[in-house]
Motif scaffolding. Structure first.
Motif, PDB file in Angstrom:
ATOM      1  N   PRO A 172     -24.971  15.611  -3.876  1.00 29.63           N
ATOM      2  CA  PRO A 172     -24.634  16.771  -2.948  1.00 29.63           C
ATOM      3  C   PRO A 172     -23.015  16.661  -2.581  1.00 29.63           C
ATOM      4  O   PRO A 172     -22.421  17.647  -2.325  1.00 29.63           O
ATOM      5  CB  PRO A 172     -25.408  16.612  -1.589  1.00 29.63           C
ATOM      6  N   ARG A 173     -22.665  15.305  -2.425  1.00 30.11           N
ATOM      7  CA  ARG A 173     -21.402  15.185  -2.151  1.00 30.11           C
ATOM      8  C   ARG A 173     -20.692  14.051  -2.990  1.00 30.11           C
ATOM      9  O   ARG A 173     -21.137  12.764  -2.856  1.00 30.11           O
ATOM     10  CB  ARG A 173     -21.267  14.540  -0.390  1.00 30.11           C
ATOM     11  N   ILE A 174     -19.597  14.704  -3.796  1.00 29.83           N
ATOM     12  CA  ILE A 174     -18.895  13.421  -4.661  1.00 29.83           C
ATOM     13  C   ILE A 174     -17.761  12.858  -3.504  1.00 29.83           C
ATOM     14  O   ILE A 174     -16.879  13.508  -3.383  1.00 29.83           O
ATOM     15  CB  ILE A 174     -17.982  14.094  -5.831  1.00 29.83           C
ATOM     16  N   ALA A 175     -17.919  11.563  -3.287  1.00 28.36           N
ATOM     17  CA  ALA A 175     -17.093  11.001  -2.372  1.00 28.36           C
ATOM     18  C   ALA A 175     -15.740  10.523  -3.069  1.00 28.36           C
ATOM     19  O   ALA A 175     -14.880  10.001  -2.760  1.00 28.36           O
ATOM     20  CB  ALA A 175     -17.995   9.816  -1.687  1.00 28.36           C
ATOM     21  N   VAL A 176     -16.105  10.118  -4.563  1.00 28.42           N
ATOM     22  CA  VAL A 176     -15.163   9.490  -5.216  1.00 28.42           C
ATOM     23  C   VAL A 176     -14.023  10.767  -5.857  1.00 28.42           C
ATOM     24  O   VAL A 176     -14.733  11.179  -6.874  1.00 28.42           O
ATOM     25  CB  VAL A 176     -15.487   8.368  -6.207  1.00 28.42           C
ATOM     26  N   GLU A 177     -13.094  10.791  -5.293  1.00 32.70           N
ATOM     27  CA  GLU A 177     -12.155  12.075  -5.645  1.00 32.70           C
ATOM     28  C   GLU A 177     -12.231  11.896  -6.949  1.00 32.70           C
ATOM     29  O   GLU A 177     -12.067  12.838  -7.839  1.00 32.70           O
ATOM     30  CB  GLU A 177     -11.059  12.007  -4.760  1.00 32.70           C
ATOM     31  N   GLN A 178     -11.708  11.012  -7.793  1.00 34.21           N
ATOM     32  CA  GLN A 178     -11.157  10.885  -8.860  1.00 34.21           C
ATOM     33  C   GLN A 178     -12.416  11.078 -10.184  1.00 34.21           C
ATOM     34  O   GLN A 178     -12.371  11.572 -11.140  1.00 34.21           O
ATOM     35  CB  GLN A 178     -10.649   9.325  -9.612  1.00 34.21           C
ATOM     36  N   SER A 179     -13.624  10.723  -9.439  1.00 34.23           N
ATOM     37  CA  SER A 179     -14.783  10.909 -10.608  1.00 34.23           C
ATOM     38  C   SER A 179     -15.102  12.670 -10.371  1.00 34.23           C
ATOM     39  O   SER A 179     -15.649  13.075 -11.585  1.00 34.23           O
ATOM     40  CB  SER A 179     -16.151  10.426  -9.663  1.00 34.23           C
ATOM     41  N   GLY A 180     -14.853  13.197  -9.297  1.00 30.48           N
ATOM     42  CA  GLY A 180     -14.807  14.773  -9.373  1.00 30.48           C
ATOM     43  C   GLY A 180     -13.900  15.430 -10.329  1.00 30.48           C
ATOM     44  O   GLY A 180     -14.365  16.224 -11.177  1.00 30.48           O
ATOM     45  N   TYR A 181     -12.668  14.715 -10.677  1.00 27.75           N
ATOM     46  CA  TYR A 181     -11.776  15.304 -11.706  1.00 27.75           C
ATOM     47  C   TYR A 181     -12.306  14.782 -12.968  1.00 27.75           C
ATOM     48  O   TYR A 181     -12.290  15.781 -14.112  1.00 27.75           O
ATOM     49  CB  TYR A 181     -10.381  14.901 -11.460  1.00 27.75           C
ATOM     50  N   ASN A 182     -12.751  13.703 -13.235  1.00 28.97           N
ATOM     51  CA  ASN A 182     -13.316  13.416 -14.355  1.00 28.97           C
ATOM     52  C   ASN A 182     -14.367  14.010 -14.945  1.00 28.97           C
ATOM     53  O   ASN A 182     -14.721  14.404 -16.139  1.00 28.97           O
ATOM     54  CB  ASN A 182     -13.702  11.839 -14.473  1.00 28.97           C
ATOM     55  N   LEU A 183     -15.377  14.353 -13.982  1.00 29.69           N
ATOM     56  CA  LEU A 183     -16.645  15.097 -14.292  1.00 29.69           C
ATOM     57  C   LEU A 183     -16.334  16.590 -14.638  1.00 29.69           C
ATOM     58  O   LEU A 183     -16.978  17.146 -15.469  1.00 29.69           O
ATOM     59  CB  LEU A 183     -17.597  15.153 -12.977  1.00 29.69           C
ATOM     60  N   VAL A 199      -7.060  20.178 -12.559  1.00 29.77           N
ATOM     61  CA  VAL A 199      -7.936  18.994 -13.502  1.00 29.77           C
ATOM     62  C   VAL A 199      -7.044  18.798 -14.538  1.00 29.77           C
ATOM     63  O   VAL A 199      -7.020  17.589 -14.868  1.00 29.77           O
ATOM     64  CB  VAL A 199      -9.113  19.837 -13.867  1.00 29.77           C
ATOM     65  N   ALA A 200      -6.356  19.651 -15.228  1.00 28.15           N
ATOM     66  CA  ALA A 200      -5.631  19.239 -16.597  1.00 28.15           C
ATOM     67  C   ALA A 200      -4.507  18.349 -16.005  1.00 28.15           C
ATOM     68  O   ALA A 200      -4.123  17.344 -16.709  1.00 28.15           O
ATOM     69  CB  ALA A 200      -4.956  20.472 -17.358  1.00 28.15           C
ATOM     70  N   LEU A 201      -3.936  18.603 -14.790  1.00 30.53           N
ATOM     71  CA  LEU A 201      -2.829  17.716 -14.217  1.00 30.53           C
ATOM     72  C   LEU A 201      -3.237  16.520 -14.099  1.00 30.53           C
ATOM     73  O   LEU A 201      -2.598  15.146 -14.576  1.00 30.53           O
ATOM     74  CB  LEU A 201      -2.081  18.384 -13.225  1.00 30.53           C
ATOM     75  N   GLU A 202      -4.433  16.281 -13.487  1.00 26.19           N
ATOM     76  CA  GLU A 202      -5.186  14.872 -13.176  1.00 26.19           C
ATOM     77  C   GLU A 202      -5.529  14.249 -14.495  1.00 26.19           C
ATOM     78  O   GLU A 202      -5.295  13.055 -14.808  1.00 26.19           O
ATOM     79  CB  GLU A 202      -6.309  15.108 -12.299  1.00 26.19           C
ATOM     80  N   PHE A 203      -6.017  14.924 -15.526  1.00 24.48           N
ATOM     81  CA  PHE A 203      -6.056  14.312 -16.644  1.00 24.48           C
ATOM     82  C   PHE A 203      -5.143  14.031 -17.392  1.00 24.48           C
ATOM     83  O   PHE A 203      -4.926  12.732 -17.935  1.00 24.48           O
ATOM     84  CB  PHE A 203      -7.013  15.349 -17.609  1.00 24.48           C
ATOM     85  N   LEU A 204      -3.827  14.762 -17.418  1.00 29.17           N
ATOM     86  CA  LEU A 204      -2.618  14.486 -18.000  1.00 29.17           C
ATOM     87  C   LEU A 204      -1.918  13.158 -17.470  1.00 29.17           C
ATOM     88  O   LEU A 204      -1.498  12.130 -18.014  1.00 29.17           O
ATOM     89  CB  LEU A 204      -1.899  15.215 -18.245  1.00 29.17           C
ATOM     90  N   ARG A 205      -2.255  13.004 -16.341  1.00 32.89           N
ATOM     91  CA  ARG A 205      -1.616  11.875 -15.394  1.00 32.89           C
ATOM     92  C   ARG A 205      -1.934  10.653 -15.813  1.00 32.89           C
ATOM     93  O   ARG A 205      -1.532   9.438 -15.792  1.00 32.89           O
ATOM     94  CB  ARG A 205      -1.719  11.990 -13.869  1.00 32.89           C
ATOM     95  N   TYR A 206      -3.476  10.582 -16.108  1.00 34.79           N
ATOM     96  CA  TYR A 206      -4.029   9.444 -16.355  1.00 34.79           C
ATOM     97  C   TYR A 206      -3.716   9.054 -18.113  1.00 34.79           C
ATOM     98  O   TYR A 206      -3.468   7.879 -18.302  1.00 34.79           O
ATOM     99  CB  TYR A 206      -5.845   9.454 -16.322  1.00 34.79           C
ATOM    100  N   ALA A 207      -3.907  10.157 -18.864  1.00 29.34           N
ATOM    101  CA  ALA A 207      -3.670  10.000 -20.251  1.00 29.34           C
ATOM    102  C   ALA A 207      -2.435   9.609 -20.501  1.00 29.34           C
ATOM    103  O   ALA A 207      -2.181   8.940 -21.539  1.00 29.34           O
ATOM    104  CB  ALA A 207      -4.029  11.395 -21.002  1.00 29.34           C
ATOM    105  N   GLN A 208      -1.423  10.187 -20.026  1.00 25.87           N
ATOM    106  CA  GLN A 208      -0.196   9.708 -20.362  1.00 25.87           C
ATOM    107  C   GLN A 208       0.292   8.345 -20.130  1.00 25.87           C
ATOM    108  O   GLN A 208       1.187   7.722 -20.901  1.00 25.87           O
ATOM    109  CB  GLN A 208       1.341  10.728 -19.702  1.00 25.87           C
TER     110      GLN A 208
END
Length: 321
Positions: A172-183, A199-208
């Motif tokens: 019901p509640r995704i408390a881990v913010e980064q998990s929400g982006y990864n999901l 979501v794409a920006l969050e992904f690129l921030r990690y991948a770069q």
């Protein structure tokens, strides 16, 4: 922006698991090997109690192998838990799951005590493909989107091995913010629950920072690793958009289109073997998420207390009432 998605059928799944678990010997949780912590459902731990559990890191063929090894060690160190990594589309490795279940519940087996297994996972994790691989039959529906399986299904893998398949379920509640982006980037969240560009920006921030070479090779970028890591994520997304022809009239990049390209490339494995989290990173994200959630709840409780106190003392009832 916190990403949340818990449609009505997921609540029905939660109730079905709570009812079914009483008769279950082993719980298989299928995880995405590219996000093994974020795709683990904390609600499942609450629902299944101390039942032995098998963590299956699916899609290991498209995950970072070094990080998969770290996650296997992390999960195998937990009590009453075994973890294996496999590619659900290959029939042979899936037989290991039956053997692993028998090791977790050695007292079950044979017609008198058939093995009863519940298989769970977040949406679009490859659970149905795994079931079909295990049974060598197309018994479970599959699809490259969240929410394909809608109803619980009972599948007989052997005369003494019963498998209950449940619809993909988040919490019901995704408390881990980064998990929400990864999901979201993995396809476990419905498309109406998130903004593709964010979501794409969050992904690129990690991948770069962690997989610059993968991005450079896929999108024919010229920056070296250090330059890639230093680029603002929006500039990187714009550069990718230009390379892939997502350009509008006037030369402006269609960032929405560029975001869709990046997300699709990750989902269909065009970017190479990428894992979006290590056990240590996830533990830190989880700690931060729990602290933020506790602070949010404390503020909510304080507002409720203040509102209640502002009403003043209740008047005593009048005589005769």
């Amino acid at each position: 922006m916190a990403i949340q998605w818990f449609p009505g059928h997921m609540n029905l799944t939660r109730k079905a698991i709570a009812e079914r678990i009483k008769d279950i010997d082993v719980v298989i949780e299928v995880l995405d090997a590219r996000l093994p912590g974020s795709s683990a459902n904390p609600l499942l731990q609450e629902l299944t109690g101390h039942k032995p559990r098998l963590k299956v890191l699916n899609k290991q063929d498209v995950a970072d192998p070094a990080r998969t090894a770290q996650w296997l060690d992390w999960y195998n160190a937990q009590p009453e838990t075994r973890a294996v990594a496999l590619d659900a589309s290959e029939p042979a490795p899936t037989r290991r799951l039956i053997e692993a279940c028998q090791l977790l519940a050695p007292g079950r087996g044979g017609m008198a005590k058939p093995m009863r297994v519940l298989i769970c996972g977040v949406p679009n994790v490859g659970k149905s493909t795994l079931i079909n691989s295990m049974s060598n039959k197309g018994q479970a529906k599959t699809g490259d989107e969240a929410g394909v399986t809608k109803l619980e299904q009972r599948i007989v893998l052997a005369d003494d091995f019963y498998l209950w398949d449940t619809p993909g379920m988040l919490w019901p509640r995704i408390a881990v913010e980064q998990s929400g982006y990864n999901l979201a980037v993995s396809g476990a969240v419905g498309r109406n629950a998130y903004d593709e560009e964010l979501v794409a920006l969050e992904f690129l921030r990690y991948a770069q920072r962690n997989y610059a070479g993968h991005l450079r090779e896929r999108y024919k970028l010229t920056q070296d690793d250090a330059q890639m890591a230093a680029m603002p994520d929006d500039e990187l997304l714009e550069a990718i958009g230009r390379k892939r022809g997502a350009v509008m009239s006037g030369g402006r990049v269609n960032l929405q289109k560029a975001a869709e390209i990046v997300i699709t490339d990750f989902r269909i494995h065009n970017l190479g073997r990428i894992t979006l989290e290590t056990p240590q990173e996830y533990e830190e994200w989880f700690r931060q998420g729990m602290e933020a959630d506790a602070l949010r709840q404390a503020k909510k409780d304080a507002r409720a207390k203040s509102k209640k106190g502002g009403r003043g003392p209740r008047k005593p009832p009048e005589a005769g009432t």
